[in-house]
Design an enzyme around this catalytic site. Structure first.
Site, PDB file in Angstrom:
ATOM      1  N   GLU A  29      40.712  19.321  16.479  1.00  0.00           N
ATOM      2  CA  GLU A  29      41.475  19.620  17.706  1.00  0.00           C
ATOM      3  C   GLU A  29      41.872  18.315  18.408  1.00  0.00           C
ATOM      4  O   GLU A  29      42.998  18.170  18.898  1.00  0.00           O
ATOM      5  CB  GLU A  29      40.636  20.488  18.642  1.00  0.00           C
ATOM      6  CG  GLU A  29      40.282  21.852  18.058  1.00  0.00           C
ATOM      7  CD  GLU A  29      39.187  22.573  18.841  1.00  0.00           C
ATOM      8  OE1 GLU A  29      39.175  23.804  18.812  1.00  0.00           O
ATOM      9  OE2 GLU A  29      38.332  21.912  19.473  1.00  0.00           O
ATOM     10  N   ASP A 214      41.310  33.151  14.576  1.00  0.00           N
ATOM     11  CA  ASP A 214      40.620  34.305  13.957  1.00  0.00           C
ATOM     12  C   ASP A 214      40.651  35.478  14.941  1.00  0.00           C
ATOM     13  O   ASP A 214      41.010  35.311  16.100  1.00  0.00           O
ATOM     14  CB  ASP A 214      39.171  33.935  13.611  1.00  0.00           C
ATOM     15  CG  ASP A 214      38.386  33.480  14.836  1.00  0.00           C
ATOM     16  OD1 ASP A 214      38.402  32.278  15.126  1.00  0.00           O
ATOM     17  OD2 ASP A 214      37.805  34.334  15.542  1.00  0.00           O
TER      18      ASP A 214
HETATM   19  N1  ADE Z   1      36.695  29.703  18.647  1.00  0.00           N
HETATM   20  C1  ADE Z   1      37.492  30.124  17.650  1.00  0.00           C
HETATM   21  N2  ADE Z   1      37.160  31.371  17.269  1.00  0.00           N
HETATM   22  C2  ADE Z   1      36.123  31.761  18.043  1.00  0.00           C
HETATM   23  C3  ADE Z   1      35.350  32.933  18.112  1.00  0.00           C
HETATM   24  N3  ADE Z   1      35.569  33.949  17.305  1.00  0.00           N
HETATM   25  N4  ADE Z   1      34.347  32.967  19.026  1.00  0.00           N
HETATM   26  C4  ADE Z   1      34.124  31.915  19.840  1.00  0.00           C
HETATM   27  N5  ADE Z   1      34.822  30.773  19.809  1.00  0.00           N
HETATM   28  C5  ADE Z   1      35.822  30.688  18.918  1.00  0.00           C
END
Ligand code: ADE
Length: 248
Positions: A29, A214
């Site tokens: 990032e 995600d």
């Molecule tokens: N950052 C990226 N995906 C995440 C998730 N599923 N839970 C917490 N932080 C995240």
């Protein structure tokens, strides 16, 4: 959002934002932000390297805080005391909680909440931050409006809404549903609300800009590592457009 909203927001940013701080949790990032810098130098405070330079001629500082709310708050406080940014942008990736977002899209904060803050056995609502008596901490709205406009311009789907942070990686339908129901959040991650809380305590404006990596469900343990680097690039494109826009 109409054109008047966008030009009012832009005017306000151009008049008041002369130095922007960026806080990221992970290397991929941070790399996506520091590659935008010119005149790069590094200053170390405690254990944190602060990358200082310019993006599109505007002064900028970027740092990797590490994963979770405590690291994020330490980094934000150090950045504020050491560099006095006018605006702090917490950027990186997030899990999706919104029906209108997909992997690769961007969530922008209207406000942040700490979904794991819970004094409800004492009669408080879940998420209440004792002492300041608030659940949601409002982000800098002109920054969210201009960032959303920049994303629209380059054709990246985005949404502005509540972003929920906690010291948990969310990877189940039940937990996802709970955070959505409690806070109406559009995405979840692990640092934004701690950066927001620190900014609130210091009277500094902030925005969270997160690319969806995600869906915060049982596919997340596979999707997060698969998409993390690729979608961080999307945040970087958004930041470049934003800095271009306020530099004009
Ligand atoms: N950052 C990226 N995906 C995440 C998730 N599923 N839970 C917490 N932080 C995240």
């Amino acid at each position: 959002m109409n054109n008047t909203d966008i030009s009012t927001a832009l005017q306000s940013l151009r008049a008041s934002v002369k130095k922007v701080g960026f806080i990221c949790a992970m290397d991929c990032e941070l790399d996506a932000v520091t590659k935008l810098f010119s005149d790069l130098t590094v200053k170390k405070y405690g254990s944190i390297d602060f990358f200082c330079g310019k993006i599109c001629g505007i002064e900028a500082i970027a740092a990797k805080c590490g994963v979770g709310k405590v690291f994020a708050a330490i980094c934000a406080q150090t950045m504020i005391l050491g560099f006095s940014p006018d605006l702090i942008i917490n950027t990186g990736v997030a899990g999706n909680l919104s029906d209108s977002l997909r992997i690769g899209d961007i969530a922008l904060s209207s406000a942040v909440v700490q979904h794991d803050m819970d004094t409800s056995p004492l009669g408080d609502p879940v998420g209440l931050i004792s002492g300041i008596n608030k659940i949601e901490l409002e982000s800098d709205i002109p920054s969210a409006i201009v960032m959303s406009h920049c994303l629209d311009t380059i054709g990246i789907n985005n949404a502005i809404g509540v972003i929920a942070s906690g010291d948990q990686f969310i990877a189940s339908h039940e937990k996802k549903k709970q955070i959505k129901e409690n806070f109406g959040a559009i995405s979840c991650e692990m640092e934004g609300a701690a950066v927001g809380h620190t900014c609130y305590a210091n009277g500094v404006r902030f925005l969270v800009v997160r690319a969806i990596s995600d869906d915060a469900d049982n596919s997340s343990p596979d999707d997060f590592p698969a998409y993390c680097v690729k979608v961080s690039e999307t945040s970087s494109r958004a930041i470049l457009e934003f800095m271009k826009m306020i530099a004009q």
